[in-house]
Design a protein around this motif. Structure first.
Motif, PDB file in Angstrom:
ATOM      1  N   GLY A 140      -3.856  -8.532  -6.327  1.00 17.13           N
ATOM      2  CA  GLY A 140      -4.779  -7.682  -5.619  1.00 17.13           C
ATOM      3  C   GLY A 140      -4.466  -7.308  -4.199  1.00 17.13           C
ATOM      4  N   ILE A 141      -3.039  -7.476  -4.074  1.00 11.91           N
ATOM      5  CA  ILE A 141      -2.701  -6.678  -2.908  1.00 11.91           C
ATOM      6  C   ILE A 141      -1.324  -5.932  -3.038  1.00 11.91           C
ATOM      7  CG2 ILE A 141      -1.593  -7.306  -0.690  1.00 11.91           C
ATOM      8  CD1 ILE A 141      -2.942  -9.554  -0.352  1.00 11.91           C
ATOM      9  N   THR A 142      -1.442  -4.571  -2.835  1.00 11.62           N
ATOM     10  CA  THR A 142      -0.381  -3.462  -2.957  1.00 11.62           C
ATOM     11  C   THR A 142       0.229  -2.792  -2.034  1.00 11.62           C
ATOM     12  OG1 THR A 142      -1.409  -3.439  -5.246  1.00 11.62           O
ATOM     13  CG2 THR A 142       0.322  -1.646  -4.717  1.00 11.62           C
ATOM     14  N   ALA A 143       1.637  -2.831  -1.876  1.00 10.21           N
ATOM     15  CA  ALA A 143       2.099  -1.921  -0.796  1.00 10.21           C
ATOM     16  C   ALA A 143       1.791  -0.473  -1.249  1.00 10.21           C
ATOM     17  CB  ALA A 143       3.397  -2.472  -0.471  1.00 10.21           C
ATOM     18  N   THR A 144       1.419   0.272  -0.348  1.00 14.56           N
ATOM     19  CA  THR A 144       1.137   1.791  -0.648  1.00 14.56           C
ATOM     20  C   THR A 144       1.787   2.663   0.214  1.00 14.56           C
ATOM     21  OG1 THR A 144      -0.830   1.829   0.698  1.00 14.56           O
ATOM     22  CG2 THR A 144      -1.152   0.928  -1.646  1.00 14.56           C
ATOM     23  N   ASP A 145       2.222   2.205   1.341  1.00 11.13           N
ATOM     24  CA  ASP A 145       2.659   3.168   2.517  1.00 11.13           C
ATOM     25  C   ASP A 145       3.583   2.430   3.445  1.00 11.13           C
ATOM     26  OD1 ASP A 145       3.328   5.618   3.392  1.00 11.13           O
ATOM     27  OD2 ASP A 145       1.534   6.175   4.272  1.00 11.13           O
ATOM     28  N   LEU A 146       4.377   3.402   4.164  1.00 10.38           N
ATOM     29  CA  LEU A 146       5.235   2.582   5.223  1.00 10.38           C
ATOM     30  C   LEU A 146       5.785   3.942   6.047  1.00 10.38           C
ATOM     31  CD1 LEU A 146       7.370   0.502   6.596  1.00 10.38           C
ATOM     32  CD2 LEU A 146       8.954   0.944   4.479  1.00 10.38           C
ATOM     33  N   TYR A 147       5.704   3.603   7.398  1.00 17.64           N
ATOM     34  CA  TYR A 147       6.053   4.689   8.154  1.00 17.64           C
ATOM     35  C   TYR A 147       6.056   3.995   9.762  1.00 17.64           C
ATOM     36  CZ  TYR A 147       1.000   4.342   8.934  1.00 17.64           C
ATOM     37  OH  TYR A 147      -0.374   3.919   9.296  1.00 17.64           O
ATOM     38  N   ILE A 148       6.684   5.132  10.675  1.00 21.66           N
ATOM     39  CA  ILE A 148       6.795   4.655  11.916  1.00 21.66           C
ATOM     40  C   ILE A 148       5.763   5.112  12.873  1.00 21.66           C
ATOM     41  CG2 ILE A 148       8.186   5.063  13.934  1.00 21.66           C
ATOM     42  CD1 ILE A 148      10.634   5.246  12.328  1.00 21.66           C
ATOM     43  N   GLU A 149       4.994   4.323  13.627  1.00 22.01           N
ATOM     44  CA  GLU A 149       3.884   4.860  14.430  1.00 22.01           C
ATOM     45  C   GLU A 149       4.374   4.404  15.900  1.00 22.01           C
ATOM     46  OE1 GLU A 149      -0.494   4.944  13.177  1.00 22.01           O
ATOM     47  OE2 GLU A 149      -0.285   3.025  14.440  1.00 22.01           O
ATOM     48  N   ASN A 150       4.578   5.569  16.659  1.00 28.46           N
ATOM     49  CA  ASN A 150       4.747   4.947  18.140  1.00 28.46           C
ATOM     50  C   ASN A 150       5.931   4.045  18.118  1.00 28.46           C
ATOM     51  OD1 ASN A 150       2.813   6.753  19.109  1.00 28.46           O
ATOM     52  ND2 ASN A 150       1.221   5.286  18.807  1.00 28.46           N
ATOM     53  N   ASP A 151       5.646   2.701  18.666  1.00 30.29           N
ATOM     54  CA  ASP A 151       6.830   1.738  18.609  1.00 30.29           C
ATOM     55  C   ASP A 151       6.786   0.724  17.536  1.00 30.29           C
ATOM     56  OD1 ASP A 151       7.601   2.749  20.928  1.00 30.29           O
ATOM     57  OD2 ASP A 151       6.118   1.742  22.254  1.00 30.29           O
ATOM     58  N   ASN A 152       5.992   1.137  16.467  1.00 26.93           N
ATOM     59  CA  ASN A 152       5.766   0.133  15.498  1.00 26.93           C
ATOM     60  C   ASN A 152       6.398   0.720  13.892  1.00 26.93           C
ATOM     61  OD1 ASN A 152       4.888  -2.698  16.731  1.00 26.93           O
ATOM     62  ND2 ASN A 152       3.271  -1.009  17.209  1.00 26.93           N
ATOM     63  N   VAL A 153       6.847  -0.164  13.109  1.00 24.09           N
ATOM     64  CA  VAL A 153       7.167   0.340  11.744  1.00 24.09           C
ATOM     65  C   VAL A 153       5.861  -0.499  11.085  1.00 24.09           C
ATOM     66  CG1 VAL A 153       8.363  -0.089   9.574  1.00 24.09           C
ATOM     67  CG2 VAL A 153       9.431   0.502  11.797  1.00 24.09           C
ATOM     68  N   TYR A 157      -0.960  -2.209   3.099  1.00 24.82           N
ATOM     69  CA  TYR A 157      -1.477  -2.775   1.805  1.00 24.82           C
ATOM     70  C   TYR A 157      -2.803  -2.600   1.658  1.00 24.82           C
ATOM     71  CZ  TYR A 157       3.100  -5.431   2.425  1.00 24.82           C
ATOM     72  OH  TYR A 157       4.401  -5.637   2.666  1.00 24.82           O
ATOM     73  N   SER A 158      -2.871  -2.214   0.364  1.00 28.12           N
ATOM     74  CA  SER A 158      -4.224  -2.027  -0.081  1.00 28.12           C
ATOM     75  C   SER A 158      -4.831  -3.240  -0.782  1.00 28.12           C
ATOM     76  CB  SER A 158      -4.344  -1.007  -1.191  1.00 28.12           C
ATOM     77  OG  SER A 158      -5.702  -0.867  -1.758  1.00 28.12           O
ATOM     78  N   VAL A 159      -5.906  -3.821  -0.184  1.00 25.52           N
ATOM     79  CA  VAL A 159      -6.489  -5.080  -0.820  1.00 25.52           C
ATOM     80  C   VAL A 159      -7.780  -4.750  -1.862  1.00 25.52           C
ATOM     81  CG1 VAL A 159      -7.491  -7.186  -0.328  1.00 25.52           C
ATOM     82  CG2 VAL A 159      -5.912  -5.953   1.394  1.00 25.52           C
ATOM     83  N   ASP A 160      -7.438  -5.057  -3.152  1.00 27.67           N
ATOM     84  CA  ASP A 160      -8.571  -4.759  -4.146  1.00 27.67           C
ATOM     85  C   ASP A 160      -9.736  -5.782  -4.059  1.00 27.67           C
ATOM     86  OD1 ASP A 160     -10.093  -4.544  -6.207  1.00 27.67           O
ATOM     87  OD2 ASP A 160      -8.585  -4.849  -7.690  1.00 27.67           O
ATOM     88  N   GLU A 161     -10.951  -5.306  -3.302  1.00 23.89           N
ATOM     89  CA  GLU A 161     -11.755  -6.100  -2.858  1.00 23.89           C
ATOM     90  C   GLU A 161     -12.713  -6.701  -4.162  1.00 23.89           C
ATOM     91  OE1 GLU A 161     -13.577  -5.158   1.284  1.00 23.89           O
ATOM     92  OE2 GLU A 161     -12.850  -2.983   0.495  1.00 23.89           O
ATOM     93  N   THR A 162     -12.421  -6.197  -5.341  1.00 24.02           N
ATOM     94  CA  THR A 162     -12.924  -7.045  -6.478  1.00 24.02           C
ATOM     95  C   THR A 162     -12.170  -8.222  -6.679  1.00 24.02           C
ATOM     96  OG1 THR A 162     -11.451  -5.931  -8.094  1.00 24.02           O
ATOM     97  CG2 THR A 162     -13.369  -4.645  -7.409  1.00 24.02           C
ATOM     98  N   ILE A 163     -11.220  -8.464  -5.996  1.00 22.51           N
ATOM     99  CA  ILE A 163     -10.264  -9.746  -6.200  1.00 22.51           C
ATOM    100  C   ILE A 163     -10.200 -10.509  -5.035  1.00 22.51           C
ATOM    101  CG2 ILE A 163      -8.096 -10.736  -6.880  1.00 22.51           C
ATOM    102  CD1 ILE A 163      -7.557  -8.266  -8.687  1.00 22.51           C
ATOM    103  N   GLY A 164      -9.919  -9.739  -4.074  1.00 23.94           N
ATOM    104  CA  GLY A 164      -9.617 -10.443  -2.445  1.00 23.94           C
ATOM    105  C   GLY A 164     -10.732  -9.866  -1.531  1.00 23.94           C
ATOM    106  N   ASN A 165     -10.665 -10.741  -0.591  1.00 23.33           N
ATOM    107  CA  ASN A 165     -11.755 -10.703   0.639  1.00 23.33           C
ATOM    108  C   ASN A 165     -11.003 -10.199   1.889  1.00 23.33           C
ATOM    109  OD1 ASN A 165     -13.583 -10.872   2.752  1.00 23.33           O
ATOM    110  ND2 ASN A 165     -14.906 -12.429   1.829  1.00 23.33           N
ATOM    111  N   ILE A 166     -11.150  -8.768   2.110  1.00 25.11           N
ATOM    112  CA  ILE A 166     -10.413  -8.427   3.481  1.00 25.11           C
ATOM    113  C   ILE A 166     -10.908  -8.799   4.855  1.00 25.11           C
ATOM    114  CG2 ILE A 166     -12.000  -6.394   3.726  1.00 25.11           C
ATOM    115  CD1 ILE A 166      -8.187  -6.445   4.315  1.00 25.11           C
TER     116      ILE A 166
END
Length: 231
Positions: A140-153, A157-166
């Motif tokens: 139910g949790i899939t890594a979909t993207d990765l990038y640098i934003e300001n001072d953070n990497v 992750y996309s959470v499939d809400e038919t399985i998990g509760n965000i």
């Protein structure tokens, strides 16, 4: 150099940790071929094989920081006016990826002619990681993207809400962060990535997004927290 390579081969296979092993090194007609057998537990070589030029470029970027015996070997290649071929084989799919470096390219790597910085190396690791996406982290949790934003990497992750509760992730974010701490350096690949992040004085943010609601939860580690984990 052939004698030294023959002596080196007598010690093969050489473990490089959980990542795999150096299986064999050969020297023929001024071409040195290094064969690596790599674990595909953390990396799907079929995805990397689709972009061989990008793989070579990223490999060259990261080789600029080599030290010790690896640097000695590369100097030997330059002195012998040799070409280097590195071949990586996935231990499960047997997929092969090769990168060929001329003597001039090896010399440029040794001298860091392109002026590669720690930030360049981090960006290279991000690109090679993104080539693996999407990656299922858990059900139910899939890594979909990765990038640098300001001072953070940012790991997204996309959470499939038919399985998990965000919203449950949001409510338990502090506890999840504690549990995540031990896993940040759980593998050689993860440890290397974190070291690249801390060298650039960046933090890490794990951003979970609900697939239906779009609701997002950030679990963040500051640069100082990451350094504490590394030590």
């Amino acid at each position: 150099m052939k004698k030294q390579i023959d002596e080196f081969n007598q010690t093969c296979p050489i473990s490089i940790g959980n990542a795999g092993e150096i299986t064999k090194v050969s020297y023929d007609n001024d071409i040195v071929t290094m064969l690596f057998t790599m674990s595909e537990v953390y990396m799907d070589f079929r995805k990397l094989a689709d972009s061989p030029d990008k793989f070579k470029s990223m490999m060259a970027t990261n080789l600029t920081q080599m030290q010790g015996s690896s640097r000695v070997l590369f100097n030997m290649l330059v002195d012998a006016n040799a070409t280097l071929v590195t071949t990586f084989i996935g231990n499960t799919t047997r997929t092969e990826i090769s990168a060929r470096f001329s003597t001039d390219e090896i010399r440029d790597i040794l001298n860091n002619k392109k002026g590669v910085t720690p930030l360049d190396r981090l960006k290279s690791l991000i690109e090679i990681t993104k080539m693996q996406f999407p990656i299922v982290a858990e059900e139910g949790i899939t890594a979909t993207d990765l990038y640098i934003e300001n001072d953070n990497v940012i790991f997204v992750y996309s959470v499939d809400e038919t399985i998990g509760n965000i919203y449950a992730i949001s409510a338990n974010a502090d506890e999840i962060k504690i549990n995540m701490t031990a896993n940040i350096t759980a593998t050689p690949t993860a440890k290397r990535f974190m070291q690249a992040v801390t060298t650039c004085e960046k933090g890490l943010v794990y951003r979970y997004k609900g697939s239906a609601t779009g609701f997002a939860v950030d679990i963040a580690f500051s640069p100082d927290e990451l350094k504490g984990i590394a030590n």
